[in-house]
Design a protein around this motif. Structure first.
Motif, mmCIF file in Angstrom:
data_model
loop_
_atom_site.group_PDB
_atom_site.id
_atom_site.type_symbol
_atom_site.label_atom_id
_atom_site.label_comp_id
_atom_site.label_asym_id
_atom_site.label_seq_id
_atom_site.Cartn_x
_atom_site.Cartn_y
_atom_site.Cartn_z
ATOM 1 N N THR A 1 0.833 -1.206 0.000
ATOM 2 C CA THR A 1 0.000 0.000 0.000
ATOM 3 C C THR A 1 0.862 1.249 0.000
ATOM 4 O O THR A 1 0.566 2.223 -0.702
ATOM 5 C CB THR A 1 -0.943 0.003 1.215
ATOM 6 O OG1 THR A 1 -1.751 -1.172 1.180
ATOM 7 C CG2 THR A 1 -1.845 1.231 1.207
ATOM 8 N N GLU A 2 1.928 1.242 0.786
ATOM 9 C CA GLU A 2 2.840 2.391 0.813
ATOM 10 C C GLU A 2 3.461 2.617 -0.561
ATOM 11 O O GLU A 2 3.591 3.761 -1.020
ATOM 12 C CB GLU A 2 3.938 2.167 1.849
ATOM 13 C CG GLU A 2 3.453 2.196 3.286
ATOM 14 C CD GLU A 2 4.564 1.903 4.276
ATOM 15 O OE1 GLU A 2 5.743 1.929 3.876
ATOM 16 O OE2 GLU A 2 4.264 1.637 5.452
ATOM 17 N N ILE A 3 3.853 1.531 -1.227
ATOM 18 C CA ILE A 3 4.462 1.643 -2.553
ATOM 19 C C ILE A 3 3.416 2.062 -3.573
ATOM 20 O O ILE A 3 3.620 2.970 -4.372
ATOM 21 C CB ILE A 3 5.095 0.300 -2.957
ATOM 22 C CG1 ILE A 3 6.333 0.029 -2.100
ATOM 23 C CG2 ILE A 3 5.485 0.302 -4.439
ATOM 24 C CD1 ILE A 3 6.884 -1.376 -2.253
ATOM 25 N N GLY A 4 2.284 1.388 -3.555
ATOM 26 C CA GLY A 4 1.205 1.669 -4.491
ATOM 27 C C GLY A 4 0.687 0.395 -5.125
ATOM 28 O O GLY A 4 1.400 -0.262 -5.886
ATOM 29 N N ILE A 5 -0.533 0.016 -4.779
ATOM 30 C CA ILE A 5 -1.174 -1.182 -5.335
ATOM 31 C C ILE A 5 -2.671 -0.915 -5.370
ATOM 32 O O ILE A 5 -3.187 -0.121 -4.582
ATOM 33 C CB ILE A 5 -0.842 -2.426 -4.471
ATOM 34 C CG1 ILE A 5 -1.237 -3.717 -5.176
ATOM 35 C CG2 ILE A 5 -1.509 -2.333 -3.093
ATOM 36 C CD1 ILE A 5 -0.713 -4.972 -4.484
ATOM 37 N N ASP A 6 -3.372 -1.560 -6.309
ATOM 38 C CA ASP A 6 -4.803 -1.303 -6.465
ATOM 39 C C ASP A 6 -5.684 -2.401 -5.886
ATOM 40 O O ASP A 6 -6.806 -2.127 -5.464
ATOM 41 C CB ASP A 6 -5.135 -1.119 -7.949
ATOM 42 C CG ASP A 6 -4.449 0.107 -8.521
ATOM 43 O OD1 ASP A 6 -4.906 1.220 -8.252
ATOM 44 O OD2 ASP A 6 -3.434 -0.063 -9.228
ATOM 45 N N ALA A 7 -5.196 -3.631 -5.892
ATOM 46 C CA ALA A 7 -6.014 -4.728 -5.373
ATOM 47 C C ALA A 7 -5.134 -5.875 -4.907
ATOM 48 O O ALA A 7 -4.078 -6.140 -5.483
ATOM 49 C CB ALA A 7 -6.992 -5.222 -6.440
ATOM 50 N N ILE A 8 -5.599 -6.534 -3.843
ATOM 51 C CA ILE A 8 -4.942 -7.730 -3.320
ATOM 52 C C ILE A 8 -6.003 -8.812 -3.206
ATOM 53 O O ILE A 8 -7.079 -8.578 -2.641
ATOM 54 C CB ILE A 8 -4.317 -7.479 -1.932
ATOM 55 C CG1 ILE A 8 -3.254 -6.379 -1.994
ATOM 56 C CG2 ILE A 8 -3.726 -8.772 -1.366
ATOM 57 C CD1 ILE A 8 -2.762 -5.927 -0.620
ATOM 58 N N THR A 9 -5.719 -9.983 -3.749
ATOM 59 C CA THR A 9 -6.607 -11.127 -3.604
ATOM 60 C C THR A 9 -5.853 -12.253 -2.922
ATOM 61 O O THR A 9 -4.707 -12.530 -3.267
ATOM 62 C CB THR A 9 -7.127 -11.614 -4.976
ATOM 63 O OG1 THR A 9 -7.928 -10.598 -5.574
ATOM 64 C CG2 THR A 9 -7.984 -12.875 -4.821
ATOM 65 N N CYS A 10 -6.489 -12.879 -1.950
ATOM 66 C CA CYS A 10 -5.886 -14.022 -1.258
ATOM 67 C C CYS A 10 -6.286 -15.297 -2.003
ATOM 68 O O CYS A 10 -7.469 -15.524 -2.241
ATOM 69 C CB CYS A 10 -6.368 -14.080 0.184
ATOM 70 S SG CYS A 10 -5.882 -12.636 1.146
ATOM 71 N N LEU A 11 -5.295 -16.106 -2.353
ATOM 72 C CA LEU A 11 -5.527 -17.329 -3.118
ATOM 73 C C LEU A 11 -5.470 -18.572 -2.235
ATOM 74 O O LEU A 11 -4.596 -18.697 -1.379
ATOM 75 C CB LEU A 11 -4.480 -17.469 -4.226
ATOM 76 C CG LEU A 11 -4.501 -16.466 -5.372
ATOM 77 C CD1 LEU A 11 -3.353 -16.761 -6.322
ATOM 78 C CD2 LEU A 11 -5.834 -16.512 -6.113
ATOM 79 N N ARG A 12 -6.384 -19.477 -2.468
ATOM 80 C CA ARG A 12 -6.350 -20.791 -1.813
ATOM 81 C C ARG A 12 -5.808 -21.793 -2.833
ATOM 82 O O ARG A 12 -6.480 -22.126 -3.800
ATOM 83 C CB ARG A 12 -7.740 -21.207 -1.342
ATOM 84 C CG ARG A 12 -7.762 -22.500 -0.523
ATOM 85 C CD ARG A 12 -9.177 -22.918 -0.191
ATOM 86 N NE ARG A 12 -9.881 -21.943 0.646
ATOM 87 C CZ ARG A 12 -10.850 -21.141 0.222
ATOM 88 N NH1 ARG A 12 -11.225 -21.179 -1.041
ATOM 89 N NH2 ARG A 12 -11.448 -20.304 1.045
ATOM 90 N N CYS A 13 -4.580 -22.233 -2.599
ATOM 91 C CA CYS A 13 -3.894 -23.116 -3.544
ATOM 92 C C CYS A 13 -3.746 -24.526 -2.975
ATOM 93 O O CYS A 13 -4.012 -24.772 -1.799
ATOM 94 C CB CYS A 13 -2.516 -22.549 -3.873
ATOM 95 S SG CYS A 13 -2.559 -20.865 -4.537
ATOM 96 N N ARG A 14 -3.276 -25.430 -3.788
ATOM 97 C CA ARG A 14 -3.113 -26.815 -3.333
ATOM 98 C C ARG A 14 -2.178 -26.907 -2.139
ATOM 99 O O ARG A 14 -2.430 -27.647 -1.193
ATOM 100 C CB ARG A 14 -2.586 -27.683 -4.483
ATOM 101 C CG ARG A 14 -2.365 -29.135 -4.068
ATOM 102 C CD ARG A 14 -1.824 -29.975 -5.185
ATOM 103 N NE ARG A 14 -1.534 -31.338 -4.730
ATOM 104 C CZ ARG A 14 -0.957 -32.265 -5.476
ATOM 105 N NH1 ARG A 14 -0.612 -31.996 -6.732
ATOM 106 N NH2 ARG A 14 -0.714 -33.469 -4.970
ATOM 107 N N PHE A 15 -1.076 -26.157 -2.181
ATOM 108 C CA PHE A 15 -0.080 -26.249 -1.121
ATOM 109 C C PHE A 15 -0.163 -25.076 -0.135
ATOM 110 O O PHE A 15 0.802 -24.789 0.560
ATOM 111 C CB PHE A 15 1.328 -26.309 -1.725
ATOM 112 C CG PHE A 15 1.548 -27.491 -2.631
ATOM 113 C CD1 PHE A 15 1.223 -28.771 -2.214
ATOM 114 C CD2 PHE A 15 2.072 -27.322 -3.905
ATOM 115 C CE1 PHE A 15 1.417 -29.869 -3.041
ATOM 116 C CE2 PHE A 15 2.277 -28.404 -4.742
ATOM 117 C CZ PHE A 15 1.943 -29.691 -4.315
#
Length: 233
Positions: free
Chosen positions: A96-110
């Motif tokens: 956020t400090e650097i600059g980002i528009d969206a974060i999504t948390c992924l549920r992966c196999r591992f």
């Protein structure tokens, strides 16, 4: 400059309780003092305090201005949350400090963590937005299955960073076209499964490298964010 956050300030001229308490109890602001407020939607508001109540500080909006774009193109990082939430919180704050528009948390196999509560992360995003003087809060999306996310239609450039040995995989900065929207997938400590990388490629995600070092999940996510941000600024 202290920046305050009031998401509804444009229609309801009051600071939320936590912000009110900070303004009146901590900073000792009083009637007639001027403050800067953001709604987290891209706007700054110059306000004057009219009722310095520590639970519900009332203000008058004097002026509004939209923050100029800090870069070209949107950055969306989809990452498998780490087992330690402190590491995920660190990433959310720094991105956020650097600059980002969206974060999504992924549920992966591992994945080390199968579920996540976003409320704490959302508070960190607000704090980091204020600290870095921004007017836009990144979207914090709920945990999503990898297959569901990778199969969705996404605009812009699509990347997946993984550890599979492939001499044809190029560095992110060589493939990203400056100024375009970008989504990058970052896997868990155990990396994406072969089926996951294959599925991502089927849906147009390009395999990329973030360098020679093997990075921890949160470090890789931040490096990806920073790389795209620098090229788009």
């Amino acid at each position: 400059m202290t920046l305050f956050y009031a998401p509804d300030v444009a229609v309801s001229p009051f600071l939320p309780e936590e912000e009110s308490r900070h303004a009146i109890r901590v900073l000792r602001l009083d009637r007639g003092d001027e403050i800067t407020v953001t709604d987290g939607k891209g706007f700054f508001y110059q306000c004057t305090i009219v009722e310095p109540h520590p639970g519900r500080c009332e203000v008058t909006v004097v002026a509004r201005r939209q923050q100029e774009p800090l870069r070209r193109g949107r950055i969306h990082v989809a990452v498998a949350p780490t087992k330690s939430m402190e590491r995920m919180e660190w990433f959310a704050e720094k991105a956020t400090e650097i600059g980002i528009d969206a974060i999504t948390c992924l549920r992966c196999r591992f994945s080390e963590r199968r579920e996540i509560k976003t409320a704490r992360l959302e508070k960190i995003l607000v704090s980091a937005m204020k600290q870095s003087g921004k007017a836009l809060i990144p979207a914090m999306n709920e945990m999503t299955d990898f297959k569901t996310f990778a199969s969705r239609p996404h605009g812009g450039m699509k990347f997946i960073a993984h550890c599979e040995a492939d001499p044809q995989t190029q560095l992110l900065q060589r493939l990203y076209r400056a100024g375009e929207d970008a989504i990058i997938l970052i896997g868990p400590e155990g990396d994406f499964s072969k089926d996951e990388t294959a599925l991502a490629r089927q849906h147009g995600f390009i395999s990329v490298s973030l360098g020679e070092s093997r990075l921890r999940t949160e470090t890789a996510a931040l490096v990806a964010c920073h790389t795209i941000h620098v090229m788009s600024s």
